[in-house]
Design a protein around this motif. Structure first.
Motif, PDB file in Angstrom:
ATOM      1  N   GLY A  39       0.659  -1.201  -0.093  1.00 39.41           N
ATOM      2  CA  GLY A  39      -0.133   0.114  -0.012  1.00 39.41           C
ATOM      3  C   GLY A  39       0.942   1.043  -0.155  1.00 39.41           C
ATOM      4  N   VAL A  40       1.833   1.117   0.816  1.00 33.75           N
ATOM      5  CA  VAL A  40       2.831   2.418   1.101  1.00 33.75           C
ATOM      6  C   VAL A  40       3.474   2.402  -0.445  1.00 33.75           C
ATOM      7  N   TYR A  41       4.065   1.428  -0.996  1.00 35.81           N
ATOM      8  CA  TYR A  41       4.774   1.397  -2.274  1.00 35.81           C
ATOM      9  C   TYR A  41       3.723   2.055  -3.626  1.00 35.81           C
ATOM     10  N   SER A  42       2.587   1.460  -3.182  1.00 35.10           N
ATOM     11  CA  SER A  42       1.746   2.022  -4.431  1.00 35.10           C
ATOM     12  C   SER A  42       1.432   3.500  -4.340  1.00 35.10           C
ATOM     13  N   LEU A  43       1.156   3.807  -3.017  1.00 32.53           N
ATOM     14  CA  LEU A  43       1.010   5.425  -2.616  1.00 32.53           C
ATOM     15  C   LEU A  43       2.109   6.106  -3.213  1.00 32.53           C
ATOM     16  N   ILE A  44       3.209   5.987  -2.861  1.00 32.77           N
ATOM     17  CA  ILE A  44       4.485   6.845  -3.160  1.00 32.77           C
ATOM     18  C   ILE A  44       4.714   6.704  -4.726  1.00 32.77           C
ATOM     19  N   ARG A  45       4.564   5.466  -5.259  1.00 32.54           N
ATOM     20  CA  ARG A  45       4.778   5.230  -6.736  1.00 32.54           C
ATOM     21  C   ARG A  45       3.777   6.296  -7.502  1.00 32.54           C
ATOM     22  N   ASN A  46       2.511   6.294  -7.179  1.00 32.03           N
ATOM     23  CA  ASN A  46       1.372   7.083  -7.855  1.00 32.03           C
ATOM     24  C   ASN A  46       1.534   8.564  -7.548  1.00 32.03           C
ATOM     25  N   ALA A  47       2.023   8.730  -6.463  1.00 38.82           N
ATOM     26  CA  ALA A  47       2.092  10.328  -6.070  1.00 38.82           C
ATOM     27  C   ALA A  47       3.557  10.757  -6.592  1.00 38.82           C
ATOM     28  N   ALA A  48       4.495  10.203  -7.195  1.00 36.07           N
ATOM     29  CA  ALA A  48       5.613  10.678  -7.974  1.00 36.07           C
ATOM     30  C   ALA A  48       5.237  11.823  -8.975  1.00 36.07           C
ATOM     31  N   PRO A  49       5.886  12.766  -9.206  1.00 39.99           N
ATOM     32  CA  PRO A  49       5.581  13.757 -10.129  1.00 39.99           C
ATOM     33  C   PRO A  49       5.215  13.037 -11.539  1.00 39.99           C
ATOM     34  N   GLU A  50       4.101  13.293 -12.085  1.00 40.99           N
ATOM     35  CA  GLU A  50       3.947  12.887 -13.587  1.00 40.99           C
ATOM     36  C   GLU A  50       4.138  14.069 -14.459  1.00 40.99           C
ATOM     37  N   SER A  51       5.372  14.289 -14.483  1.00 33.73           N
ATOM     38  CA  SER A  51       5.907  15.360 -15.510  1.00 33.73           C
ATOM     39  C   SER A  51       6.159  14.847 -16.874  1.00 33.73           C
ATOM     40  N   ILE A  52       5.009  15.099 -17.795  1.00 34.82           N
ATOM     41  CA  ILE A  52       4.956  14.326 -19.091  1.00 34.82           C
ATOM     42  C   ILE A  52       6.240  14.892 -20.145  1.00 34.82           C
ATOM     43  N   ASP A  53       6.099  16.258 -19.763  1.00 39.46           N
ATOM     44  CA  ASP A  53       7.727  16.823 -20.590  1.00 39.46           C
ATOM     45  C   ASP A  53       8.856  16.227 -20.105  1.00 39.46           C
ATOM     46  N   ALA A  54       8.951  15.836 -18.992  1.00 35.36           N
ATOM     47  CA  ALA A  54      10.313  15.339 -18.372  1.00 35.36           C
ATOM     48  C   ALA A  54      10.258  13.944 -18.899  1.00 35.36           C
ATOM     49  N   ALA A  55       9.142  13.488 -18.814  1.00 35.31           N
ATOM     50  CA  ALA A  55       9.075  11.929 -19.157  1.00 35.31           C
ATOM     51  C   ALA A  55       9.347  11.642 -20.526  1.00 35.31           C
ATOM     52  N   GLN A  56       9.093  12.536 -21.308  1.00 35.93           N
ATOM     53  CA  GLN A  56       9.088  12.246 -22.727  1.00 35.93           C
ATOM     54  C   GLN A  56      10.534  12.575 -23.160  1.00 35.93           C
ATOM     55  N   ARG A  57      11.227  13.620 -22.324  1.00 30.39           N
ATOM     56  CA  ARG A  57      12.675  14.162 -22.733  1.00 30.39           C
ATOM     57  C   ARG A  57      13.299  12.787 -22.363  1.00 30.39           C
ATOM     58  N   HIS A  58      13.116  12.047 -21.322  1.00 25.78           N
ATOM     59  CA  HIS A  58      13.844  10.912 -20.774  1.00 25.78           C
ATOM     60  C   HIS A  58      13.750   9.773 -21.585  1.00 25.78           C
ATOM     61  N   ALA A  59      12.672   9.663 -22.120  1.00 25.80           N
ATOM     62  CA  ALA A  59      12.291   8.462 -23.054  1.00 25.80           C
ATOM     63  C   ALA A  59      13.140   8.549 -24.401  1.00 25.80           C
ATOM     64  N   ARG A  60      13.094   9.951 -25.097  1.00 27.44           N
ATOM     65  CA  ARG A  60      13.941  10.159 -25.942  1.00 27.44           C
ATOM     66  C   ARG A  60      15.465   9.943 -25.717  1.00 27.44           C
ATOM     67  N   TRP A  61      15.879  10.256 -24.483  1.00 30.42           N
ATOM     68  CA  TRP A  61      17.317  10.310 -24.142  1.00 30.42           C
ATOM     69  C   TRP A  61      17.640   8.570 -23.927  1.00 30.42           C
ATOM     70  N   ILE A  62      16.728   7.894 -23.524  1.00 25.56           N
ATOM     71  CA  ILE A  62      16.926   6.389 -23.541  1.00 25.56           C
ATOM     72  C   ILE A  62      17.107   5.845 -24.928  1.00 25.56           C
ATOM     73  N   TRP A  63      16.030   6.230 -25.672  1.00 23.49           N
ATOM     74  CA  TRP A  63      16.011   5.716 -27.122  1.00 23.49           C
ATOM     75  C   TRP A  63      17.303   6.259 -27.686  1.00 23.49           C
ATOM     76  N   ASP A  64      17.721   7.333 -27.331  1.00 16.17           N
ATOM     77  CA  ASP A  64      19.021   7.771 -28.338  1.00 16.17           C
ATOM     78  C   ASP A  64      20.271   6.741 -27.910  1.00 16.17           C
ATOM     79  N   ILE A  65      20.358   6.695 -26.597  1.00 14.52           N
ATOM     80  CA  ILE A  65      21.434   6.044 -26.062  1.00 14.52           C
ATOM     81  C   ILE A  65      21.197   4.330 -26.675  1.00 14.52           C
ATOM     82  N   GLN A  66      20.271   3.758 -26.520  1.00 14.77           N
ATOM     83  CA  GLN A  66      20.001   2.770 -27.219  1.00 14.77           C
ATOM     84  C   GLN A  66      20.442   2.459 -28.680  1.00 14.77           C
ATOM     85  N   GLY A  67      20.005   3.647 -29.277  1.00 10.94           N
ATOM     86  CA  GLY A  67      20.535   3.671 -30.644  1.00 10.94           C
ATOM     87  C   GLY A  67      21.985   3.941 -30.965  1.00 10.94           C
TER      88      GLY A  67
END
Length: 293
Positions: free
Chosen positions: A58-86
């Motif tokens: 319950g605590v894990y789910s609460l903290i995980r789901n309370a983490a900031p949902e910064s969509i812009d940062a999440a998209q930047r990080h995804a592109r960064w991961i994708w570029d590294i793998q490339g």
């Protein structure tokens, strides 16, 4: 005046100080003994374990789901991961996703695998340890808890869009296409509404499946069961990539978290969790309880 020039009052003060010193020494000696008892394997109690698991998740789910949902940062990080793998020529997720997404008889079971086995197999291994390896249960459970706890840091400080949510990419969200029950992809459902879909790094599907696989492969006796244990995390990696829920680097993050969990348990118990005794001796009765009435 007492013998040797010591007054009676001074003798009384010395005598009064001795019990305090003894009590202090006894307390100091009791602390290591108490710590040793905490670190020693002991027989788990069912009610406590059920309560601990429920509260911890319950605590894990609460903290995980309370983490900031910064969509812009999440998209930047995804592109960064994708570029590294490339750059490493290991950006194979898109090819695997497209190859499997059109095979209905294969991708639908993979969707349900992703939505359910993550919990079912982990709980099953915990029950198996509790029943057949009580001496190793506490330490092995600590590995799982420490792994999950440190993963929260990644969810909080490194929001990451999974491949299926990456902007400008044509990953196929296989769970959304096939309307898989229990999937986070089904927008408007209770599960999708309360879950942070940008908590993809590290992958606890990999962290937990590796924990299950290693535990079963090391401790199980039947060869076929040990083989299944070894194959389980490999199959989970295929599933999380094919369903576009994770990059393979998310899996690396999950493995690193698991290594941290094993280290915590090793430092606390002084031995690797699988080298602890399988059984725990029954607690000795107190002398008063042991004497027949």
């Amino acid at each position: 005046m007492g013998a040797g020039g010591v007054t009676v009052k001074e003798e009384e003060q010395v005598e009064a100080a001795e019990p305090v010193t003894n009590r202090s020494e006894s307390a100091s000696a009791a602390r290591p003994r108490h710590l040793a008892r905490l670190r020693a394997p002991h027989r788990p109690k069912l009610w406590f374990e059920l309560l601990l698991i429920a509260v911890s998740y319950g605590v894990y789910s609460l903290i995980r789901n309370a983490a900031p949902e910064s969509i812009d940062a999440a998209q930047r990080h995804a592109r960064w991961i994708w570029d590294i793998q490339g750059h490493l020529s290991l950006d194979f997720e898109l090819a695997v996703n497209h190859a499997v997404a059109g095979i209905t008889w294969l991708i639908v079971p993979m969707n349900y695998y992703y939505a359910t086995l993550h919990f079912v197999v982990t709980i099953g291994v915990l029950i198996w340890l509790f029943r057949y390896h009580p001496g190793r249960y506490g330490a092995t459970r600590l590995v799982l808890f420490a792994t999950t706890g440190v993963a929260l840091l990644g969810y909080y400080f490194f929001p990451l869009a999974p491949p299926r949510l990456m902007a400008g990419m044509d990953f196929i969200d296989t769970a959304a296409v096939h309307r898989t029950w229990g999937s986070l992809s089904n927008q408007g459902t209770a599960m999708a509404d309360v879950s942070n879909q940008y908590a993809a790094m590290p992958s606890m599907h990999i962290g937990w499946s590796l924990w299950c696989g290693i535990t079963v492969a090391v401790l199980a006796r039947p060869l076929w069961l040990r083989i299944l244990g070894a194959l389980y995390p490999a199959l989970t990696l295929l599933v999380i990539v094919a369903t576009a829920n994770h990059f393979w680097l998310d899996a690396v993050g999950g493995a690193i978290c698991l290594a941290f969990g094993y280290l915590v348990a090793r430092l606390w118990f002084g031995r690797w969790c699988y080298r602890l005794p399988r059984q725990v001796p029954e607690p000795e009765l107190a002398p008063s309880a042991a004497r027949p009435s």
